[in-house]
Write an enzyme that holds these catalytic residues in place. Structure first.
Site, PDB file in Angstrom:
ATOM      1  N   TYR A 174       0.834  -1.191   0.000  1.00  0.00           N
ATOM      2  CA  TYR A 174       0.000   0.000   0.000  1.00  0.00           C
ATOM      3  C   TYR A 174       0.876   1.251   0.000  1.00  0.00           C
ATOM      4  CZ  TYR A 174      -3.753  -3.228   1.416  1.00  0.00           C
ATOM      5  OH  TYR A 174      -4.642  -4.267   1.496  1.00  0.00           O
ATOM      6  N   HIS A 177      -0.548 -12.268   1.067  1.00  0.00           N
ATOM      7  CA  HIS A 177      -1.543 -11.438   0.379  1.00  0.00           C
ATOM      8  C   HIS A 177      -2.306 -12.227  -0.696  1.00  0.00           C
ATOM      9  CE1 HIS A 177      -2.115  -6.838  -0.242  1.00  0.00           C
ATOM     10  NE2 HIS A 177      -3.253  -7.469  -0.339  1.00  0.00           N
TER      11      HIS A 177
END
Length: 330
Positions: free
Chosen positions: A56, A124
Site C-alpha cells: 500500500y 496477500h
C-alpha cells in the site's frame, strides 16, 4: 465498541476493524493530516484492529501507522501482508510467496512499522508457483523467531486453507465479502474456514464505496482513482450495479440507518466469526462505520435483504483478468 475473538487465539478484536489502504494508495488524493486524525479517532472509538500491507503506497501506509503504533502499541492489533512485488520494468506487480522473500519482507515491514512483532501476518495471495505448504512453513518460522504472532491468508481457496492449516494454525482469512460480493458463500471457503475455526475478515465490505451512496457516478471518482480500472466500475456495468444500491437504500431508510451501516450490520449478522475491515481515511466515515455495531438486524431483516439481493446480478468481475487469476488458488 463490541469485540469478537480472532479464531482460536483468544485475542479480542473490535467487531469493526479499520482498513488503512486508502490513506496511502488507490482511492484518489492523499490527505495525511486527516488520515492521522482518523487513526487517532479509531483509538478513541475502541477500534483496535488495523489492517495494512507492504504494497500500500509501496510501504508508505506502514510508515503512516508507525507514529501511533509506537505510542499505543498495547492498544492496537496490527495486521499487515506480504507478497506483491513490482516488476523490474515497472510494468506491474507479481506475487512472490517464496520462503527466501518472506524473510526479507517481514524485516522490511517491521522496520517501516517501527515495531518488534507483527500481530497478524498475511500472505496477500497464494503463489501459483510455490506450494502453499512452503509459504506457510516459512511464515511459521517467523512465529518461532518472535517476529509474528499469528498467521493469515488472503483470497485462498478451501483447498489451500486446509493445506496451510496442516502446516501451522491459520487465525484469519481475509477475502472480499459483502452484499455486493458473496463468493465465499458459494465456493466452500466460508464453510471450510468455520470447520477449521478461522475468522473471516471481509475486505471491501462496502463494495469499494458503491454501498456507501457516495459514489453515484463515475465522475465522483478522481482521475487517478484505481477503481476506474475495475470491470465493475466500467460504463454500463457501473450503472446497472447502482440499481442494487437503490433497493438497499430503501431498507436502510426504513430502519433509520445509513446504507453503510446496513451493509456492515448484515455482515456482522452472518456470524460471530466475521470481522469486517471497512477502509476510510476520513473521520466522519469512521464514526458512521463504527456505529454499525449498534444496529440490530432481526432474522426477518436479514431475510428481507437476502430476498432483495436475489433480484439483482452484479455486473463485471471484481478485478482485472490478470488479478483474478490470483483469486481462489489451490
Amino acid at each position: 465498541m463490541q469485540y469478537r475473538t480472532l479464531g482460536k487465539t483468544g485475542e479480542k478484536l473490535s467487531a469493526i476493524g479499520l482498513g488503512c489502504m486508502g490513506m496511502a494508495f488507490a482511492y484518489g488524493e492523499r490527505d495525511d493530516v486527516e488520515s492521522q486524525a482518523t487513526l487517532e479517532l479509531a483509538l478513541d472509538l475502541g477500534i483496535n484492529f488495523w489492517d495494512t500491507a507492504d504494497m500500500y503506497g509501496n510501504g508508505l501506509n506502514e510508515q503512516q501507522l508507525a507514529p501511533l503504533l509506537k505510542s499505543n502499541r498495547d492498544k492496537i492489533f496490527l495486521a499487515t501482508k506480504f507478497g506483491f512485488r513490482m516488476k523490474e520494468d515497472g510494468s506491474g506487480t507479481y506475487f512472490d510467496g517464496r520462503p527466501a522473500y518472506i524473510k526479507q519482507a517481514v524485516d522490511a515491514s517491521l522496520q517501516r512499522l517501527g515495531i518488534d512483532t507483527i500481530d497478524l501476518y498475511y500472505a496477500h495471495r497464494v503463489d501459483q508457483n510455490v506450494p502453499i505448504e512452503e509459504t506457510v512453513g516459512a511464515m511459521a518460522d517467523l512465529v518461532k523467531a518472535g517476529k509474528v504472532r499469528y498467521l493469515g491468508l488472503s483470497e485462498a481457496s478451501a483447498t489451500s486453507l486446509k493445506k496451510a492449516y496442516a502446516v501451522h494454525p491459520i487465525a484469519a482469512l481475509q477475502s472480499e465479502y459483502s452484499l455486493y460480493t458473496r463468493d465465499v458463500e458459494n465456493n466452500n471457503v466460508l464453510a471450510t474456514a468455520r470447520e477449521l475455526g478461522i475468522t473471516l475478515v471481509p475486505y471491501s465490505p462496502l463494495g469499494r464505496g458503491v454501498l456507501t451512496s457516495s459514489v453515484k457516478s463515475l465522475n465522483d471518482l478522481s482521475e487517478n482513482d484505481w477503481r476506474r480500472n475495475l470491470p465493475r466500475f466500467q460504463a454500463g456495468n457501473f450503472e446497472k450495479n447502482l440499481e442494487i444500491v437503490h433497493g438497499l437504500e430503501n431498507i436502510a431508510k426504513d430502519k433509520n440507518i445509513t446504507l453503510p451501516q446496513l451493509s456492515l450490520a448484515w455482515l456482522l449478522a452472518q456470524g460471530e466469526d466475521i470481522i469486517p475491515i471497512p477502509g476510510t481515511k476520513r473521520r466522519k466515515y469512521l464514526q458512521e462505520n463504527a456505529a454499525a455495531v449498534d444496529v440490530q438486524l432481526s432474522t426477518a431483516d436479514v431475510q428481507n435483504i437476502n430476498t432483495l439481493m436475489k433480484n439483482y446480478t452484479v455486473e463485471g468481475e471484481r478485478y482485472t483478468e490478470g488479478s483474478m487469476k490470483l483469486i481462489d488458488q489451490n
